[in-house]
Design a protein around this motif. Structure first.
Motif, short mmCIF file in Angstrom:
data_model
loop_
_atom_site.label_atom_id
_atom_site.label_comp_id
_atom_site.label_asym_id
_atom_site.label_seq_id
_atom_site.Cartn_x
_atom_site.Cartn_y
_atom_site.Cartn_z
N ILE A 53 -7.43 6.63 11.25
CA ILE A 53 -8.62 7.92 10.50
C ILE A 53 -9.10 7.19 9.50
N LYS A 54 -8.43 6.60 8.85
CA LYS A 54 -8.72 5.96 7.26
C LYS A 54 -10.00 4.30 8.21
N LYS B 68 0.68 -1.33 -0.12
CA LYS B 68 0.42 0.05 -0.18
C LYS B 68 0.54 1.54 0.06
N TRP C 167 3.20 1.97 3.25
CA TRP C 167 2.52 1.68 5.04
C TRP C 167 2.24 0.24 5.12
N TRP D 280 -6.39 -6.00 4.87
CA TRP D 280 -7.79 -5.50 5.67
C TRP D 280 -8.14 -4.79 5.23
N GLN D 281 -7.85 -3.90 4.20
CA GLN D 281 -8.82 -3.10 3.20
C GLN D 281 -9.42 -3.60 2.45
N GLU E 113 -9.30 10.31 0.38
CA GLU E 113 -9.75 8.59 0.66
C GLU E 113 -10.70 8.30 -0.23
N GLU F 163 -2.34 7.80 13.62
CA GLU F 163 -3.05 8.76 13.87
C GLU F 163 -3.93 8.41 12.17
N ARG F 164 -3.29 8.52 10.84
CA ARG F 164 -3.88 8.22 9.56
C ARG F 164 -4.17 7.09 9.47
N LYS F 165 -3.88 6.04 9.95
CA LYS F 165 -4.32 4.56 10.28
C LYS F 165 -5.96 4.61 10.50
N ASP G 69 -14.49 -3.65 1.55
CA ASP G 69 -16.11 -4.37 0.05
C ASP G 69 -16.43 -5.66 0.61
N GLU H 46 2.99 14.19 15.84
CA GLU H 46 1.82 14.26 16.04
C GLU H 46 1.83 14.41 17.96
N GLU I 120 -12.48 12.52 3.44
CA GLU I 120 -11.05 13.08 3.79
C GLU I 120 -9.91 13.26 2.04
N TRP J 218 -6.18 13.73 1.24
CA TRP J 218 -5.53 13.96 1.96
C TRP J 218 -3.66 14.54 1.39
N ARG K 227 -12.83 6.40 8.79
CA ARG K 227 -13.97 7.07 7.60
C ARG K 227 -14.63 5.74 7.48
N ARG L 295 -15.06 14.03 17.82
CA ARG L 295 -15.56 13.13 16.44
C ARG L 295 -15.90 11.76 17.32
N LEU M 13 -9.61 1.92 -4.11
CA LEU M 13 -9.83 2.47 -2.71
C LEU M 13 -8.96 3.85 -2.94
#
Lengths: 344, 649
Positions: free
Chosen positions: B449-450, A11, A36, B415-416, A248, B445-447, B420, A115, A229, A231, B453, B490, A315
């Protein structure tokens, strides 16, 4: 023309073109991609190969892998530099390492944000960090960009843009801008290549905002760009009437302002129906010829058109980069898309 | 309990179970945890192995090349689900066929890449691993192609054989290579594989190419050229059914019988007796099974034998009759002693049009649900599967897709894709997704956030709340109060927002000033999420107003905080102490009414039950403060009464 896709079994979190020397009118051929969410992440460099041999003008070579190397943790950001160095534990919490979310460089200086809410300035050839702004932000800083040589702009997860001036000794921002209303996290920011006061940001709700940092506390225009979102947002470096956003929700949009011949009108009326305008006071004393089409909004003369760049819903598109006529983007479907004939 | 179809094969776990120790195990989502227990049947106790073994059935999921298969097929799968129901069935069939071809081309692309890697791999075991994967993919593509021909395309008699011929030709590609080799050699006719190539081409029904190769021979031997011309005519005149043409099946059948008799006559006349190869060819053309069987080496598989046999005996075969010939062909080809392989059994079931058996056998033979899940899904869209209710309520297609997706979910990256797949399982997909999605490790954090979503798009509010709480708690632990607050906003989690506000107030009480002013000054409408947060925001505003010397507004705000009961009881003393400098100003800031209210607040505070844990010193401080306040309030009251009583002249 449809972009070519290449599945690279990881990814992709960031793709960036290797910059071409400014004088030569070359198309970029080499790009870097970072992965990632893998057990072992990699930064890989890909080449698009020679396109002189094609007689029919079709560029349909797949990218070839030149080299790759291991990377600890997810690749969050990539920038091209001529030296290589590792600054360990630059971003940290009191008991753990904190993810660094973005990096920007304007050789030889580098700025990183993370962060842990720190803004850190480095010089490419020095092992020690030059300056740390501790507690720059109480929330996560998502992206950073250089405004001027000594000024950077950061966006954070409570919807604020903060301008930092490294010439000042104090650790507080020179300016804070934010939307009134809901504090939506902002994920990306990019500066107009020619006019340093114009900045575009993208947020969690997919809204594209154009700001003028010199004036006011509110964005100049708000555009409902995506349903999820956003990006990354990029102005085209040589033709700033074009803007690219990826999101996203799996779409990559190419925004183009088609401005009419009469640029001297400074009326801030609404854009076309896709756009929600949130205009501020008219800019007084502005040099007519320098006005950017992003700020002047007469709906009959200046329109904003958006086109989808990817053939079908994929995706999430995590990253994009544009240079000259080439666009590269990476998705969570482990595919890299390269478009070599952008209409810019 | 059900009977087992196949005896399970034992798997050895290295370094476990020595010294007769018992093994314990626990099922995970995609794997098995095995560990040594302390229980021992006999012998002295000794320390066992402290290791926990993770046993995983599916290794394919970790292969980088097969990942491309998963990703590309995911795109095709999603596209398939979107095909509308109301399109007429004829158009849909062509769409399904093209989707099937898409899947197959993806399989082929992976196979080629694996093949290249197998050839270039330096490590012997790696090369053999690649080789194994290539052969599995080959088998999968073979089965899929056959299913496409028989079930999805569902060709009627006549074109059925043509499709089967294509199928065989695709999977026996070495003929092309050998033919090329022969033709490119200096004297093709003398090449040792010459006649093999000709016969192979005839067996595959490629008459034109066979004639082309034969012509090389004819030019050499002038004296027997008439014989070759005769063969050439026979091969040329073989009728081939044209499905798009105007000729009906019966007309074709008549023509074909005519031609068959012609060939038979040639055989009886011994026309080709001079050349044994040509004799063999004419026997094949007549459909003599023994002769065809003799070419076992060239045929190499029983299904090739089947198709060739049908080509020369029953070209107008109808689908229901296929399985007689299939069974007998397999028996004849394999002989009495060789047991059929799993692949052979699967193909036989396909020829018998027993879909469920095909799926079942494939599920057992393969270690990965990919193939059966996608194939079953496609067949289900073609409405070929009868609704076959399983014991646990869902139908076959959903069961397989769920199994496949659950396997994907155990992968750290894929897993993404699984999300679906779960979306398109109407009965249990949502439940599976809800259970699995909370278990994804969130490092950045990015993960998060996904993942959020994904949950928000599907209105999984429970999961949203739980994930936001995890992230907020982590942020709080790292002292990132702004992040924590944005996560609780959130999730619309009022309780957590209260917690964060308490933390802020605690910091204030300890340090005397607020931290993270950029957050507090810009709370905006988020302030209304929780009472405590509102108080915090307003309190900060009070401090700001005071700093800007806007005293009357600050005073009004402070009073409203206490009277509106937004302020927590414990902080009233602090608030009243904050009021002290306002009371001490030269100017009268608090009006009479306001002063009365302040006094009543103070009294209310004092009449509350005293905490028995307070020390004497604390009590002293408290009472001093109260005295000071009372004095200040009294003075202010006096001044206010005078001011309000004065008439301005």
């Amino acid at each position: 023309m449809d972009p070519t896709a290449k599945y690279i079994s990881q990814k992709i979190s960031r793709t960036r073109w290797r910059p071409v020397p400014a004088g030569l009118l070359q198309q970029p051929e080499v790009f870097a991609a970072g992965s990632w969410d893998n057990e072992s992440n990699r930064v890989s460099i890909w080449s698009l190969g020679d396109n002189d041999s094609d007689t029919d003008g079709e560029f349909d070579e797949e990218p070839r892998l030149l080299c790759d190397s291991e990377h600890d943790g997810d690749v969050m950001d990539l920038q091209a530099l001529s030296l290589a160095h590792v600054w360990e534990r630059a971003h940290r919490y009191s008991c753990d390492n904190a993810p660094c979310t973005a990096v920007v460089c304007r050789s030889p200086e580098l700025v990183s944000v993370g962060e842990d809410g720190r803004v850190i300035l480095y010089k490419a050839d020095q092992t020690e960090v030059v300056r740390v702004i501790e507690n720059a932000d109480s929330s996560t800083i998502h992206a950073v960009t250089f405004l001027r040589t000594t000024e950077v702009l950061t966006v954070n997860s409570i919807g604020q843009l903060k301008m930092w001036d490294f010439r000042q000794q104090s650790d507080s921002p020179a300016q804070i801008l934010s939307l009134t209303g809901d504090r939506v996290p902002l994920h990306c920011v990019d500066k107009h290549p020619n006019q340093q006061h114009i900045v575009a940001t993208g947020g969690q709700d997919g809204m594209l905002c154009i700001w003028d940092v010199r004036q006011g506390n509110t964005p100049f225009s708000l555009i409902e760009a995506h349903s999820a979102e956003m990006w990354e947002v990029h102005f085209h470096p040589s033709n700033p009437n074009h803007l690219f956003t990826c999101s996203e929700d799996g779409s990559l949009l190419h925004w183009e302002t088609t401005s009419g011949s009469d640029m001297s009108t400074l009326l801030q009326r609404g854009w076309n129906s896709r756009v929600v305008s949130h205009s501020g006071v008219p800019l007084a004393g502005e040099d007519d010829s320098v006005v950017s089409s992003w700020l002047a909004g007469d709906s009959s003369k200046n329109r904003l058109e958006a086109t989808h760049m990817l053939p079908s819903q994929t995706l999430s598109v995590n990253s994009l980069d544009v240079l000259e006529q080439c666009l590269v983007c990476g998705t969570d479907g482990e595919a890299v898309y390269v478009h070599r004939q952008l209409p810019v | 309990m059900e009977e087992v179809d196949v005896e399970p094969s034992p798997m050895l776990i290295p370094s476990a179970g020595f010294h007769q120790r018992h093994l314990g195990f626990e099922w995970g989502p995609g794997d098995l945890l095995v560990y040594e227990t302390n229980y021992k049947l006999q012998g002295p106790r000794s320390a066992g192995s402290p290791l926990v073994h993770v046993v995983r059935k599916d290794e394919d999921i970790c292969s980088p090349i097969l990942r491309k298969l998963f990703n590309e097929s995911h795109l095709i799968f999603v596209g398939l689900q979107k095909i509308k129901e109301d399109v007429p069935s004829k158009n849909k069939k062509s769409q399904f066929v093209s989707i099937s071809k898409n899947y197959r081309s993806v399989i082929r692309a992976c196979m080629e890449e694996l093949q290249q890697n197998a050839v270039s791999a330096q490590d012997g075991s790696l090369a053999s691993q690649y080789g194994d994967q290539v052969s599995i993919l080959l088998a999968i593509e073979l089965i899929w192609n056959l299913c496409e021909v028989l079930f999805i395309d569902a060709a009627p008699a006549g074109s059925l054989l043509l499709h089967l011929l294509d199928w065989v030709r695709l999977h026996k590609s070495d003929v092309d290579a050998r033919a090329r080799e022969v033709l490119q050699s200096e004297s093709p006719a003398q090449h040792q594989s010459y006649w093999d190539v000709v016969i192979s081409l005839v067996l595959q029904g490629r008459m034109d190419e066979a004639r082309q190769v034969l012509s090389k021979q004819a030019s050499l031997r002038a004296e027997s050229s008439s014989v070759f011309k005769r063969m050439d005519v026979l091969l040329q005149t073989m009728p081939i059914f044209n499905p798009t043409g105007t000729q009906t099946l019966t007309e074709f059948d008549v023509k074909w019988r005519h031609w068959h008799e012609e060939c038979d006559r040639c055989l009886q006349d011994n026309t080709f007796a001079s050349n044994r190869h040509l004799e063999t060819i004419v026997k094949i053309l007549v459909g003599d099974e023994d002769t065809i069987l003799e070419q076992k080496e060239l045929l190499s598989t029983w299904y090739h034998f089947l198709v060739t046999r049908l080509l020369f005996t029953h070209p107008t075969i109808k689908p229901p009759d296929l399985h007689y010939y299939a069974q007998s062909s397999m028996n004849m080809f394999l002989g009495p002693r060789a047991p059929p392989e799993p692949l052979d059994i699967i193909l036989l079931s396909a020829f018998e049009f027993d879909l469920h058996q095909v799926i079942k056998d494939c599920s057992i033979a393969l270690n990965n649900w990919w193939f059966v899940a996608h194939l079953t899904d496609l067949l289900d869209h073609c409405k070929l599967l009868q609704s076959h209710n399983l014991h646990f309520g869902s139908n076959l297609r959903e069961f397989l897709v769920l199994e496949y997706a659950s396997g994907l979910f155990t992968h750290h990256s894929l897993w993404q894709l699984a999300v679906d797949y779960f979306d398109h399982c109407p009965e249990f997909g949502r439940v599976y997704l809800e259970l699995q999605i909370e278990r994804i490790p969130l490092d950045t954090e990015r993960k998060a956030i996904k993942v959020l979503r994904i949950c928000e798009d599907r209105q999984m509010s429970e999961q949203v709340r739980s994930i936001c709480k995890i992230m907020a708690k982590r942020a709080l632990r790292n002292n990132r109060l702004g992040s924590a607050l944005s996560w609780s906003i959130r999730a619309k989690d009022a309780a957590f927002a209260t917690l964060i506000s308490e933390r802020f107030l605690q910091d204030y009480c300890n340090k005397g000033s607020f931290t993270d002013l950029d957050l507090l000054d810009n709370l905006g409408p988020a302030m209304l999420l929780s009472d405590r947060l509102t108080f915090l925001g307003k309190y900060r505003e009070f401090h700001r107003l005071y700093g800007e010397n806007r005293f009357s507004e600050a005073a009004k705000l402070l009073l409203s905080l206490m009277t509106a009961k937004i302020a927590p009881r414990g902080l009233w003393m602090t608030l009243l102490t904050d009021a002290l400098p306002l009371l001490e100003q030269k100017e009268v800031i608090f009006s009479v009414d306001q002063t009365y209210e302040l006094m009543s607040c103070l009294e209310e505070l004092n009449t509350g039950t005293k905490d028995s844990n307070t020390t004497d010193q604390d009590e002293d401080i408290e009472s001093t403060k109260t005295e000071l306040l009372r004095l200040a309030l009294a003075r202010n009251l006096a001044m206010a009464i005078v001011k309000e009583g004065t008439i301005e002249t």
